[in-house]
Design an enzyme around this catalytic site. Structure first.
Site, PDB file in Angstrom:
ATOM      1  N   HIS A   1       0.705  -1.169   0.448  1.00  0.00           N
ATOM      2  CA  HIS A   1       0.361  -0.273   0.301  1.00  0.00           C
ATOM      3  C   HIS A   1       0.939   1.181   0.161  1.00  0.00           C
ATOM      4  O   HIS A   1       2.287   1.415   0.520  1.00  0.00           O
ATOM      5  CB  HIS A   1      -1.047   0.104   1.115  1.00  0.00           C
ATOM      6  CG  HIS A   1      -0.099   0.240   2.859  1.00  0.00           C
ATOM      7  ND1 HIS A   1       0.598  -0.582   3.081  1.00  0.00           N
ATOM      8  CD2 HIS A   1      -0.726   1.152   3.517  1.00  0.00           C
ATOM      9  CE1 HIS A   1       0.838  -0.399   4.618  1.00  0.00           C
ATOM     10  NE2 HIS A   1       0.200   0.703   4.694  1.00  0.00           N
TER      11      HIS A   1
ATOM     12  N   HIS B   1       1.705   3.624   2.439  1.00  0.00           N
ATOM     13  CA  HIS B   1       2.173   4.941   3.023  1.00  0.00           C
ATOM     14  C   HIS B   1       3.661   5.037   2.854  1.00  0.00           C
ATOM     15  O   HIS B   1       4.015   3.755   2.248  1.00  0.00           O
ATOM     16  CB  HIS B   1       1.607   4.131   4.141  1.00  0.00           C
ATOM     17  CG  HIS B   1       0.138   4.868   4.687  1.00  0.00           C
ATOM     18  ND1 HIS B   1      -1.176   3.893   5.786  1.00  0.00           N
ATOM     19  CD2 HIS B   1      -0.406   5.387   4.337  1.00  0.00           C
ATOM     20  CE1 HIS B   1      -1.820   4.130   5.545  1.00  0.00           C
ATOM     21  NE2 HIS B   1      -1.778   5.583   4.672  1.00  0.00           N
TER      22      HIS B   1
ATOM     23  N   ASP C   1       6.014   5.065   5.304  1.00  0.00           N
ATOM     24  CA  ASP C   1       6.728   3.620   5.931  1.00  0.00           C
ATOM     25  C   ASP C   1       6.575   2.211   5.266  1.00  0.00           C
ATOM     26  O   ASP C   1       7.227   1.378   5.285  1.00  0.00           O
ATOM     27  CB  ASP C   1       6.355   4.017   7.697  1.00  0.00           C
ATOM     28  CG  ASP C   1       5.032   3.273   7.262  1.00  0.00           C
ATOM     29  OD1 ASP C   1       4.281   3.871   6.730  1.00  0.00           O
ATOM     30  OD2 ASP C   1       5.024   2.506   8.415  1.00  0.00           O
ATOM     31  N   HIS C   2       6.287   2.469   4.156  1.00  0.00           N
ATOM     32  CA  HIS C   2       5.901   1.299   2.949  1.00  0.00           C
ATOM     33  C   HIS C   2       6.613   1.157   1.924  1.00  0.00           C
ATOM     34  O   HIS C   2       7.269   0.279   1.587  1.00  0.00           O
ATOM     35  CB  HIS C   2       4.642  -0.100   3.279  1.00  0.00           C
ATOM     36  CG  HIS C   2       4.351   0.092   4.563  1.00  0.00           C
ATOM     37  ND1 HIS C   2       3.490  -1.170   5.010  1.00  0.00           N
ATOM     38  CD2 HIS C   2       3.743   0.991   5.479  1.00  0.00           C
ATOM     39  CE1 HIS C   2       3.197  -1.302   6.321  1.00  0.00           C
ATOM     40  NE2 HIS C   2       3.596  -0.044   6.478  1.00  0.00           N
TER      41      HIS C   2
ATOM     42  N   HIS D   1      -8.019  -0.593   5.147  1.00  0.00           N
ATOM     43  CA  HIS D   1      -6.811   0.112   5.448  1.00  0.00           C
ATOM     44  C   HIS D   1      -5.823   1.949   5.063  1.00  0.00           C
ATOM     45  O   HIS D   1      -6.046   2.662   4.961  1.00  0.00           O
ATOM     46  CB  HIS D   1      -5.199  -0.229   5.945  1.00  0.00           C
ATOM     47  CG  HIS D   1      -3.791   0.668   6.540  1.00  0.00           C
ATOM     48  ND1 HIS D   1      -4.368   1.128   7.863  1.00  0.00           N
ATOM     49  CD2 HIS D   1      -2.838   0.468   6.289  1.00  0.00           C
ATOM     50  CE1 HIS D   1      -3.063   1.609   8.226  1.00  0.00           C
ATOM     51  NE2 HIS D   1      -1.712   1.645   6.718  1.00  0.00           N
TER      52      HIS D   1
ATOM     53  N   ASP E   1      -0.026  -3.155   6.465  1.00  0.00           N
ATOM     54  CA  ASP E   1      -0.723  -2.780   8.250  1.00  0.00           C
ATOM     55  C   ASP E   1      -2.675  -3.329   7.473  1.00  0.00           C
ATOM     56  O   ASP E   1      -3.484  -2.556   8.812  1.00  0.00           O
ATOM     57  CB  ASP E   1      -1.173  -1.236   7.600  1.00  0.00           C
ATOM     58  CG  ASP E   1       0.366  -0.958   8.076  1.00  0.00           C
ATOM     59  OD1 ASP E   1       1.791  -1.887   7.776  1.00  0.00           O
ATOM     60  OD2 ASP E   1       0.494  -0.110   7.793  1.00  0.00           O
TER      61      ASP E   1
ATOM     62  N   HIS F   1       4.234  -4.296  11.256  1.00  0.00           N
ATOM     63  CA  HIS F   1       5.179  -3.780  11.665  1.00  0.00           C
ATOM     64  C   HIS F   1       5.191  -4.876  13.502  1.00  0.00           C
ATOM     65  O   HIS F   1       4.283  -5.403  13.188  1.00  0.00           O
ATOM     66  CB  HIS F   1       3.608  -2.802  12.656  1.00  0.00           C
ATOM     67  CG  HIS F   1       3.820  -1.599  11.702  1.00  0.00           C
ATOM     68  ND1 HIS F   1       4.927   0.133  11.714  1.00  0.00           N
ATOM     69  CD2 HIS F   1       2.611  -0.945  10.535  1.00  0.00           C
ATOM     70  CE1 HIS F   1       4.205   0.374  10.814  1.00  0.00           C
ATOM     71  NE2 HIS F   1       3.401   0.464  10.467  1.00  0.00           N
TER      72      HIS F   1
HETATM   73 ZN   LIG Z   1      -0.047   1.593   6.302  1.00  0.00          ZN
END
Ligand SMILES: [Zn+2]
Length: 258
Positions: A53, A55, A57-58, A111, A132, A170
């Site tokens: 996805h 985001h 942080d990915h 998400h 996530d 995570h």
């Molecule tokens: Zn995420």
């Protein structure tokens, strides 16, 4: 030999490296720095990137990885993914070059609106990369989707073979299990899992991956349909919950402020 290696990033992210010999595919590289450090140290050559996805942080590390070496980037068709070369969505089957692994793409909105998961065999074991969406002991927040969508997404993942190893994005397990214990305080299986995962963290080990079987037995967000879980959610919400989606939505609301 096939191996799945966690590369820790930021405070609690895991970037996953699927390695066969000296070649590896990278899942959700939010930060290139720890990935490049690991590749340089281990002598592994990257062959592909898989994103679940959009985001940061990915996917934030993708441009810097591509600047060092061009390679295919698989990512959700409905989201903006830097450097994506292969737009994929639910029902697609992909072959990851270099490690020659085959994965089925599953749409798991909730998400984010276009979130996808990758499911397939690696090293003779069924594995799931779910970003996530499904967490070990919990689930992602609903930033772009509805409870209906997320419950359907989690139900699809929960229906995968029980031995499937769950690789999420995570290290949230202990916090998730604290909430799970508030929902099902009498669950012996949950209590035992909590002790096992705590011991892993005390030894500095990841609690990820888990398995679909363990998640089905102890993750409240896969158990919104279980009468005792629904009763706990209703008691906390202060009103009756009409169906599984309402039960899931009440659990998610409860966790948001837990
Ligand atoms: Zn995420």
């Amino acid at each position: 030999m096939a191996e799945i290696i966690p590369i820790p990033a930021f405070a609690d992210n895991y970037i996953w490296l699927l390695r066969i010999g000296d070649v590896g595919a990278i899942v959700d590289p939010g930060d290139a720095v720890p990935v490049i450090a690991f590749l340089d140290r281990s002598g592994i050559s990257p062959c592909a990137i898989l994103a679940t996805h959009h985001h940061g942080d990915h996917v934030g590390g993708i441009p810097a990885l591509l600047a060092r070496r061009q390679m295919p980037v698989f990512g959700p068709a409905r989201e903006k993914i830097p450097g994506r070369t292969q737009a994929v969505s639910g029902g697609d089957r992909i072959v990851v070059p270099g490690i020659d692994a085959t994965f089925d793409v599953i749409d798991v909105p909730g998400h984010t609106a276009g979130h996808i998961a990758y499911f397939g065999e690696f090293g003779g074991t069924p594995v799931l990369f779910c970003g996530d969406t499904l967490f070990t002991g919990g689930c992602g927040r609903l930033f772009e989707g509805t409870p209906e969508q997320m419950w359907a997404s989690l139900s699809a993942l929960g229906a995968l073979p029980p031995e499937t190893r769950v690789y999420c994005g995570h290290e949230y397990t202990l916090a998730n299990l604290r909430f799970a214990l508030a929902v099902e305080p009498a669950s012996a299986e949950l209590g035992a899992r909590n002790r096992r995962e705590q011991a892993k963290r005390d030894r500095g080990e990841p609690t990820v991956p888990s398995t679909i079987a363990l998640e089905r037995a102890t993750n409240p967000f896969l158990r919104a349909h279980v009468p005792g879980v629904r009763a706990a959610a209703a008691a906390h919400a202060g009103h009756a919950l009409a169906d599984d989606v309402a039960s899931f939505a009440a659990l998610r609301e409860w966790k948001n402020t837990f």
